[in-house]
Write a protein that holds these residues in place. Sequence first.
Motif, PDB file in Angstrom:
ATOM      1  N   ALA A 362       2.718   9.883  -7.912  1.00 28.71           N
ATOM      2  CA  ALA A 362       3.269   9.637  -9.547  1.00 28.71           C
ATOM      3  C   ALA A 362       4.103   8.306  -9.334  1.00 28.71           C
ATOM      4  CB  ALA A 362       3.938  10.630 -10.288  1.00 28.71           C
ATOM      5  N   VAL A 363       5.060   8.094  -8.671  1.00 32.34           N
ATOM      6  CA  VAL A 363       5.852   7.308  -8.463  1.00 32.34           C
ATOM      7  C   VAL A 363       5.235   5.792  -8.004  1.00 32.34           C
ATOM      8  CG1 VAL A 363       8.212   5.888  -7.542  1.00 32.34           C
ATOM      9  CG2 VAL A 363       8.071   8.520  -8.103  1.00 32.34           C
ATOM     10  N   GLU A 364       4.123   5.903  -6.974  1.00 33.71           N
ATOM     11  CA  GLU A 364       3.394   4.952  -6.698  1.00 33.71           C
ATOM     12  C   GLU A 364       2.610   4.400  -7.752  1.00 33.71           C
ATOM     13  OE1 GLU A 364       3.066   5.818  -1.960  1.00 33.71           O
ATOM     14  OE2 GLU A 364       1.373   6.565  -3.208  1.00 33.71           O
ATOM     15  N   GLU A 365       1.996   5.166  -8.602  1.00 35.06           N
ATOM     16  CA  GLU A 365       1.054   4.783  -9.621  1.00 35.06           C
ATOM     17  C   GLU A 365       2.004   4.167 -10.643  1.00 35.06           C
ATOM     18  OE1 GLU A 365      -1.887   7.461 -11.277  1.00 35.06           O
ATOM     19  OE2 GLU A 365      -2.111   6.227  -9.576  1.00 35.06           O
ATOM     20  N   GLU A 366       3.441   4.391 -10.875  1.00 33.49           N
ATOM     21  CA  GLU A 366       4.240   3.691 -11.938  1.00 33.49           C
ATOM     22  C   GLU A 366       4.607   2.318 -11.212  1.00 33.49           C
ATOM     23  OE1 GLU A 366       7.680   5.934 -13.427  1.00 33.49           O
ATOM     24  OE2 GLU A 366       6.568   7.689 -12.763  1.00 33.49           O
ATOM     25  N   LEU A 367       4.820   2.424  -9.853  1.00 33.65           N
ATOM     26  CA  LEU A 367       5.052   0.953  -9.271  1.00 33.65           C
ATOM     27  C   LEU A 367       3.978  -0.002  -9.453  1.00 33.65           C
ATOM     28  CD1 LEU A 367       7.101   2.165  -6.120  1.00 33.65           C
ATOM     29  CD2 LEU A 367       7.721   0.609  -7.817  1.00 33.65           C
ATOM     30  N   ARG A 368       2.747   0.521  -9.165  1.00 34.57           N
ATOM     31  CA  ARG A 368       1.476  -0.336  -9.319  1.00 34.57           C
ATOM     32  C   ARG A 368       1.682  -0.981 -10.698  1.00 34.57           C
ATOM     33  NH1 ARG A 368      -1.113   2.968  -5.551  1.00 34.57           N
ATOM     34  NH2 ARG A 368      -1.623   4.432  -6.970  1.00 34.57           N
ATOM     35  N   SER A 369       1.832  -0.032 -11.852  1.00 35.02           N
ATOM     36  CA  SER A 369       1.681  -0.465 -13.049  1.00 35.02           C
ATOM     37  C   SER A 369       2.751  -1.491 -13.432  1.00 35.02           C
ATOM     38  CB  SER A 369       1.602   0.371 -14.227  1.00 35.02           C
ATOM     39  OG  SER A 369       2.725   0.756 -14.884  1.00 35.02           O
ATOM     40  N   LEU A 370       3.842  -1.256 -13.048  1.00 34.61           N
ATOM     41  CA  LEU A 370       5.076  -2.129 -13.238  1.00 34.61           C
ATOM     42  C   LEU A 370       4.842  -3.600 -12.622  1.00 34.61           C
ATOM     43  CD1 LEU A 370       8.327   0.395 -12.412  1.00 34.61           C
ATOM     44  CD2 LEU A 370       7.755  -0.950 -14.672  1.00 34.61           C
ATOM     45  N   LEU A 386      12.086  -5.721 -15.223  1.00 28.85           N
ATOM     46  CA  LEU A 386      11.048  -5.146 -14.377  1.00 28.85           C
ATOM     47  C   LEU A 386      11.207  -4.878 -12.823  1.00 28.85           C
ATOM     48  CD1 LEU A 386       7.924  -6.514 -15.958  1.00 28.85           C
ATOM     49  CD2 LEU A 386       8.452  -4.340 -16.219  1.00 28.85           C
ATOM     50  N   THR A 387      11.962  -6.117 -12.462  1.00 32.01           N
ATOM     51  CA  THR A 387      12.148  -6.218 -10.860  1.00 32.01           C
ATOM     52  C   THR A 387      13.291  -5.062 -10.595  1.00 32.01           C
ATOM     53  OG1 THR A 387      12.094  -8.784 -11.067  1.00 32.01           O
ATOM     54  CG2 THR A 387      12.917  -7.583  -9.120  1.00 32.01           C
ATOM     55  N   ALA A 388      14.087  -5.003 -11.598  1.00 34.01           N
ATOM     56  CA  ALA A 388      15.233  -4.095 -11.420  1.00 34.01           C
ATOM     57  C   ALA A 388      14.750  -2.639 -11.098  1.00 34.01           C
ATOM     58  CB  ALA A 388      16.300  -4.116 -12.419  1.00 34.01           C
ATOM     59  N   GLU A 389      13.745  -2.305 -12.313  1.00 28.54           N
ATOM     60  CA  GLU A 389      13.213  -1.051 -12.514  1.00 28.54           C
ATOM     61  C   GLU A 389      12.397  -0.768 -11.244  1.00 28.54           C
ATOM     62  OE1 GLU A 389      10.512   1.349 -15.490  1.00 28.54           O
ATOM     63  OE2 GLU A 389      11.424  -0.513 -16.194  1.00 28.54           O
ATOM     64  N   ILE A 390      11.694  -1.749 -10.741  1.00 29.50           N
ATOM     65  CA  ILE A 390      10.717  -1.601  -9.428  1.00 29.50           C
ATOM     66  C   ILE A 390      11.637  -1.454  -8.260  1.00 29.50           C
ATOM     67  CG2 ILE A 390       9.381  -2.898  -7.834  1.00 29.50           C
ATOM     68  CD1 ILE A 390       8.134  -4.393 -10.218  1.00 29.50           C
ATOM     69  N   ASN A 391      12.855  -2.045  -8.119  1.00 27.82           N
ATOM     70  CA  ASN A 391      13.500  -1.561  -7.186  1.00 27.82           C
ATOM     71  C   ASN A 391      14.302  -0.175  -6.970  1.00 27.82           C
ATOM     72  OD1 ASN A 391      13.424  -4.057  -6.023  1.00 27.82           O
ATOM     73  ND2 ASN A 391      15.099  -4.948  -6.983  1.00 27.82           N
ATOM     74  N   ALA A 392      14.544   0.250  -8.287  1.00 32.53           N
ATOM     75  CA  ALA A 392      14.994   1.757  -8.431  1.00 32.53           C
ATOM     76  C   ALA A 392      14.035   2.631  -8.213  1.00 32.53           C
ATOM     77  CB  ALA A 392      15.470   1.642  -9.986  1.00 32.53           C
ATOM     78  N   LYS A 393      12.766   2.331  -8.581  1.00 33.46           N
ATOM     79  CA  LYS A 393      11.584   3.209  -8.478  1.00 33.46           C
ATOM     80  C   LYS A 393      11.511   3.319  -6.791  1.00 33.46           C
ATOM     81  CE  LYS A 393       9.619   4.779 -12.374  1.00 33.46           C
ATOM     82  NZ  LYS A 393      10.656   5.249 -12.973  1.00 33.46           N
TER      83      LYS A 393
END
Length: 480
Positions: A362-370, A386-393
């Motif tokens: 699920a997280v990988e999916e979210e990362l792909r869409s971000l 978005l970059t901050a969110e990607i780093n946190a994820k």
Amino acid sequence: PPEQLPLDPTKKTLVILGSGWGSVSLLKKLDTEDYNVIVISPRNFFLFTPLLPSCTTGTIEHRSIMEPLRHIIRHKKRAVKYYEAEATKIDVDRRVVKINDFSDVKGNVSETEVPFDYLVVGVGAENATFGIPGVRENACFLKEIGDAQQIRKKVMDCIETATFKDQTEEEKDRLLHMVVVGGGPTGIEFAAELQDFFEEDLRKWVPDITDRFKVTLVEALPNVLPMFSKALIDYTEKTFKDENISVRTKTMVKKVTDKSIEVEATQPDGSKVKESINYGLLVWATGNAVRGVVRDLMSQVPAQKNSRRGLAVNDYLVVDGTDGIWALGDCSATKYAPTAQVASQQGNFLARLFNSMAKTQAVEEELRSLDARLQASTDEAEKTLLTAEINAKGRSLSKVKQLSPFQYSHQGSLAYIGADRAVADLNWFGGAISSATGGELTYLFWRSAYVSMVFSLRNRILVLTDWLKTKAFGRDVSRE
Ligand code: FAD
Ligand code: NAD
């Protein structure tokens, strides 16, 4: 039970084979929301095997240690499918399981296939006979409910036949000789239960058999219960002696006929003597052998070539040489003994693994869409967010992925040895405290430990009620 989510075609299909200690422990802890789960087992219930020896004499009724699978799966978030069938072949290349449905009352067997994305093999083991002639045809085993029922019937059958009109003395002795082969915990616990039955009930209701009823335990090795400490082995052998159970160690069964076993006994001087021992009831408890469906799977995978005791698995219980197939419990070959304790811990481990795999996906999916949004964005402020969110994820993903390999934590070994006594080799706090005890207090501990381990409240109450009934009224001596 609450409403369940329906199966979801976008989710992966996880097929679980078996409904024993390993598979049911997995099922109980698995978040079924993340998968379409299909359970396949010829047995539509979980069996609490530690109390199975008590069912052979009616100390406990068999339904008290059976937990319907339907009770378990009906409480899961997403619907779980159950097929009452036996897996006959796991096709590794085509990723399907072939199953046989034996449930037809007319005896017709229908074969079908179930495809899987992920597969967990938890089919347990079958009874070892080492190819000794006559065992399958003449002995009773002690693995399933049907075995315990057969033994219970056979004990009473032997007694009623021995006391029948004009029975010869020799035949009476044979029929009342109960022989148990195998001095592992199964054989020991069964012999103990049987002797209790005789002392507490049979002696009273059928006094004519008092001088003849005899339980003998035959073991090939120099002592019984090899997994226990020397002091507890000695304690068990002494208790058996006091209970009048005769223990024949260093005695290997070589052949079985319908009325006798042929053994080879090693004498103190090392010489071997052949002997024939007559029996009325023969219970065979010499451990585990690999099931056909598992042997077939091993033959398809070159990496399994050197494995003998079952499926070789890695530290995450993945079957060596396969992708997306796991094995647990008695059908796997690990450094641990084939016990319920190991199988249930492996089941809990696999539940954590599958739950974390689903979260990872699920997280990988979210990362792909971000990431796609980041690539498409032209707004600098949005890009920073978005970059901050990607780093946190990404950080949370690496945390989820950090599942450490399976590690077994041994709580100890417990066995009932009759006359209200048990032996226990306990290992608490990761081995920091360990103790070896035997006796009546240990027996109370044995009882409370098992009751607390019985899965459901309903079964716990049933087991406790059976114990009380046995105490108050004794065991039932009717032959069903
Ligand atoms: P099992 O519990 O044997 O379950 C296997 C499942 O697979 C069953 O549901 C079976 O119906 C199903 N199955 C079989 N063939 C197929 C097929 N072809 N396709 C699909 N499903 C299939 N261990 C302890 O730690 N403590 C104890 O006190 C203890 N007491 C025991 C007492 C007795 C009498 C026995 C026999 C065993 C005892 N054990 C004990 C050992 C323990 O029961 C096993 O180690 C444990 O059951 C292994 O769990 P499992 O899930 O691998 O297999
Ligand atoms: P086991 O493998 O522990 O013992 C079988 C015994 O049979 C061995 O001691 C072996 O030497 C003997 N044997 C083999 N062939 C023989 C022959 N031809 N003649 C005479 N003796 C022979 O088997 P088990 O007792 O069924 O136990 C199986 C597994 O289940 C073990 O891992 C055990 O720990 C577990 N279990 C645990 C408990 C408990 O903890 N209370 C109870 C039952 C089973």
